[in-house]
Scaffold this active site. Structure first.
Site, PDB file in Angstrom:
ATOM      1  N   ASP A   1      43.083  41.800  47.993  1.00 19.63           N
ATOM      2  CA  ASP A   1      42.584  41.804  46.617  1.00 19.63           C
ATOM      3  C   ASP A   1      43.767  41.964  45.672  1.00 19.63           C
ATOM      4  OD1 ASP A   1      40.907  42.557  44.168  1.00 19.63           O
ATOM      5  OD2 ASP A   1      39.350  42.475  45.695  1.00 19.63           O
TER       6      ASP A   1
ATOM      7  N   ILE B   1      45.320  35.399  45.214  1.00 17.89           N
ATOM      8  CA  ILE B   1      45.031  34.204  46.022  1.00 17.89           C
ATOM      9  C   ILE B   1      45.347  32.888  45.320  1.00 17.89           C
ATOM     10  CG2 ILE B   1      43.310  35.305  47.522  1.00 17.89           C
ATOM     11  CD1 ILE B   1      41.235  33.578  45.726  1.00 17.89           C
TER      12      ILE B   1
ATOM     13  N   ASN C   1      36.093  35.250  49.805  1.00 18.13           N
ATOM     14  CA  ASN C   1      35.026  35.810  48.978  1.00 18.13           C
ATOM     15  C   ASN C   1      35.451  36.045  47.532  1.00 18.13           C
ATOM     16  OD1 ASN C   1      32.580  37.751  48.450  1.00 18.13           O
ATOM     17  ND2 ASN C   1      34.420  39.006  48.115  1.00 18.13           N
TER      18      ASN C   1
ATOM     19  N   TYR D   1      32.105  27.463  36.625  1.00 13.06           N
ATOM     20  CA  TYR D   1      31.773  28.167  37.880  1.00 13.06           C
ATOM     21  C   TYR D   1      31.067  27.237  38.880  1.00 13.06           C
ATOM     22  CZ  TYR D   1      29.831  31.962  40.790  1.00 13.06           C
ATOM     23  OH  TYR D   1      29.493  32.802  41.829  1.00 13.06           O
TER      24      TYR D   1
ATOM     25  N   LYS E   1      32.339  26.104  42.576  1.00 12.55           N
ATOM     26  CA  LYS E   1      31.590  26.421  43.801  1.00 12.55           C
ATOM     27  C   LYS E   1      31.113  25.149  44.518  1.00 12.55           C
ATOM     28  CE  LYS E   1      31.911  30.942  43.659  1.00 12.55           C
ATOM     29  NZ  LYS E   1      32.663  31.682  44.689  1.00 12.55           N
TER      30      LYS E   1
HETATM   31  N1  LIG Z   1      27.040  38.791  42.730  1.00 18.78           N
HETATM   32  C1  LIG Z   1      26.309  37.710  42.832  1.00 18.78           C
HETATM   33  O1  LIG Z   1      25.125  37.701  42.474  1.00 18.78           O
HETATM   34  C2  LIG Z   1      26.919  36.443  43.429  1.00 18.78           C
HETATM   35  C3  LIG Z   1      26.083  35.333  43.576  1.00 18.78           C
HETATM   36  C4  LIG Z   1      26.607  34.161  44.129  1.00 18.78           C
HETATM   37  C5  LIG Z   1      27.938  34.107  44.529  1.00 18.78           C
HETATM   38  N2  LIG Z   1      28.727  35.207  44.367  1.00 18.78           N
HETATM   39  C6  LIG Z   1      30.119  35.078  44.813  1.00 18.78           C
HETATM   40  O2  LIG Z   1      30.411  36.131  45.724  1.00 18.78           O
HETATM   41  C7  LIG Z   1      31.774  36.505  45.603  1.00 18.78           C
HETATM   42  C8  LIG Z   1      31.889  38.004  45.345  1.00 18.78           C
HETATM   43  O3  LIG Z   1      31.181  38.318  44.144  1.00 18.78           O
HETATM   44  P1  LIG Z   1      30.982  39.835  43.621  1.00 18.78           P
HETATM   45  O4  LIG Z   1      29.724  39.865  42.846  1.00 18.78           O
HETATM   46  O5  LIG Z   1      31.171  40.786  44.736  1.00 18.78           O
HETATM   47  O6  LIG Z   1      32.204  39.923  42.564  1.00 18.78           O
HETATM   48  P2  LIG Z   1      33.144  41.173  42.172  1.00 18.78           P
HETATM   49  O7  LIG Z   1      33.669  40.846  40.804  1.00 18.78           O
HETATM   50  O8  LIG Z   1      32.423  42.472  42.365  1.00 18.78           O
HETATM   51  O9  LIG Z   1      34.342  41.082  43.245  1.00 18.78           O
HETATM   52  C9  LIG Z   1      35.260  40.032  43.255  1.00 18.78           C
HETATM   53  C10 LIG Z   1      36.596  40.551  43.797  1.00 18.78           C
HETATM   54  O10 LIG Z   1      37.547  39.482  43.774  1.00 18.78           O
HETATM   55  C11 LIG Z   1      38.818  40.026  43.358  1.00 18.78           C
HETATM   56  N3  LIG Z   1      39.680  38.974  42.809  1.00 18.78           N
HETATM   57  C12 LIG Z   1      39.518  38.324  41.628  1.00 18.78           C
HETATM   58  N4  LIG Z   1      40.546  37.483  41.435  1.00 18.78           N
HETATM   59  C13 LIG Z   1      41.373  37.586  42.520  1.00 18.78           C
HETATM   60  C14 LIG Z   1      42.598  36.972  42.896  1.00 18.78           C
HETATM   61  N5  LIG Z   1      43.204  36.069  42.093  1.00 18.78           N
HETATM   62  N6  LIG Z   1      43.162  37.311  44.077  1.00 18.78           N
HETATM   63  C15 LIG Z   1      42.577  38.232  44.887  1.00 18.78           C
HETATM   64  N7  LIG Z   1      41.407  38.859  44.578  1.00 18.78           N
HETATM   65  C16 LIG Z   1      40.818  38.535  43.404  1.00 18.78           C
HETATM   66  C17 LIG Z   1      38.421  41.066  42.313  1.00 18.78           C
HETATM   67  O11 LIG Z   1      39.483  41.992  42.069  1.00 18.78           O
HETATM   68  C18 LIG Z   1      37.196  41.695  42.955  1.00 18.78           C
HETATM   69  O12 LIG Z   1      37.540  42.789  43.783  1.00 18.78           O
HETATM   70  C19 LIG Z   1      32.372  35.634  44.479  1.00 18.78           C
HETATM   71  O13 LIG Z   1      33.016  34.512  45.024  1.00 18.78           O
HETATM   72  C20 LIG Z   1      31.139  35.230  43.702  1.00 18.78           C
HETATM   73  O14 LIG Z   1      31.360  34.015  42.999  1.00 18.78           O
HETATM   74  C21 LIG Z   1      28.254  36.360  43.830  1.00 18.78           C
END
Ligand SMILES: NC(=O)c1ccc[n+]([C@@H]2O[C@H](COP(=O)([O-])OP(=O)(O)OC[C@H]3O[C@@H](n4cnc5c(N)ncnc54)[C@H](O)[C@@H]3O)[C@@H](O)[C@H]2O)c1
Length: 245
Positions: free
Chosen positions: A35, A59, A85, A149, A153
């Site tokens: 992260d 990343i 993720n 977004y 995706k």
């Molecule tokens: N929460 C939802 O309802 C949902 C729904 C569909 C898809 N998603 C997908 O699931 C995944 C996780 O979502 P979440 O809700 O846990 O989000 P979140 O914001 O809680 O966590 C995302 C993490 O990614 C890290 N991050 C961001 N940019 C980064 C980088 N450049 N390098 C390394 N790390 C980085 C952040 O620091 C954070 O810890 C994402 O890809 C999101 O698009 C989430």
């Protein structure tokens, strides 16, 4: 030395990534939590015990990703599972969206995933085994205010399908998971009325939990799961079915 199975989870400092890292650690993987959020990442790794460790990496920065994989090669010489993720949202209608917000979402969600897949492929090919799981989103099917977004995706799903073709002969399976509405700090920030509307639009009338995504990841990287590659598994309470009464 006893053979260790190595899993790497990006975005593991918060939300869904934490649940995935916790689950893989209980499945006997040595889990590398990646992260940009060092504080929460280190805290999370500490709660998982000695088989989990945090490595900082941005990343979408190729040098940072190369340095991460050089360290993994040096310390473990292998990677068995990669879960991409990490992701962000920057929502706005297209007529109000600055181009920088298109760029930043594509950079992290799509290019970052591609950079991680490239290094994982280089490391996994000589081993003739591996699993790559890319977290896409049900939103790739379309959500107002998410042109950046949804495009990122959708790109992740295209990338997953191509890598399944390119890496299949090396015994590397590549799949995507498309989560729907998941109860994370991100969705907890939504106004109560918006949350209620979103839940009401779900066939199940419920939100998913981060553990539901972790369960799907555990299934896709289980050694008993064979012959599934290039697929997108929806974990969305049926929302992707579309119209229905
Ligand atoms: N929460 C939802 O309802 C949902 C729904 C569909 C898809 N998603 C997908 O699931 C995944 C996780 O979502 P979440 O809700 O846990 O989000 P979140 O914001 O809680 O966590 C995302 C993490 O990614 C890290 N991050 C961001 N940019 C980064 C980088 N450049 N390098 C390394 N790390 C980085 C952040 O620091 C954070 O810890 C994402 O890809 C999101 O698009 C989430």
């Amino acid at each position: 030395m006893k053979y260790l199975k190595i899993a790497l989870v990006t975005g593991a400092a918060n939300g869904i990534g934490k649940a995935i890292a916790r689950r893989l650690t209980t499945e006997n993987y040595t889990t590398i939590l990646v992260d940009i959020d060092r504080e929460n990442g280190e805290k999370m790794a500490a709660t998982l015990g000695e088989r989990a460790l945090f490595m900082e990496c941005n990343i979408c920065d190729e040098k940072s990703v190369e340095a991460l994989f050089a360290r993994i090669k040096n310390e473990y010489s292998r990677i068995d599972v990669l879960v991409n993720n990490a992701g962000i949202i920057r929502d706005n209608m297209i007529w109000r969206m600055p181009a920088e917000e298109f760029d930043s979402v594509i950079d992290i969600n799509l290019k970052g995933t591609w950079l991680m897949c490239k290094q994982a492929a280089i490391m996994m090919r000589p081993l003739n085994s591996g699993r790559i799981i890319n977290i896409s989103s049900r939103a790739w099917l379309g959500n107002r205010g998410q042109s950046n977004y949804a495009a990122s995706k959708a790109g992740v799903i295209g990338l997953t399908r191509v890598l399944a073709l390119e890496l299949g002969a090396n015994g590397i399976f590549v799949n995507a998971i498309a989560p729907g509405l998941i109860d994370t700090p991100l969705t907890q920030k939504l106004p109560a009325d918006v949350r209620e509307k979103l839940i009401d639009a779900q066939p199940t009338k419920t939100m998913g939990k981060p553990e539901d995504i972790a369960q799907a990841v555990a299934f896709l990287c289980d050694e008993r799961t064979q012959f599934i590659t290039g697929q997108t598994l929806y974990v969305d309470g049926g929302k992707s079915i579309g119209a229905g009464l």
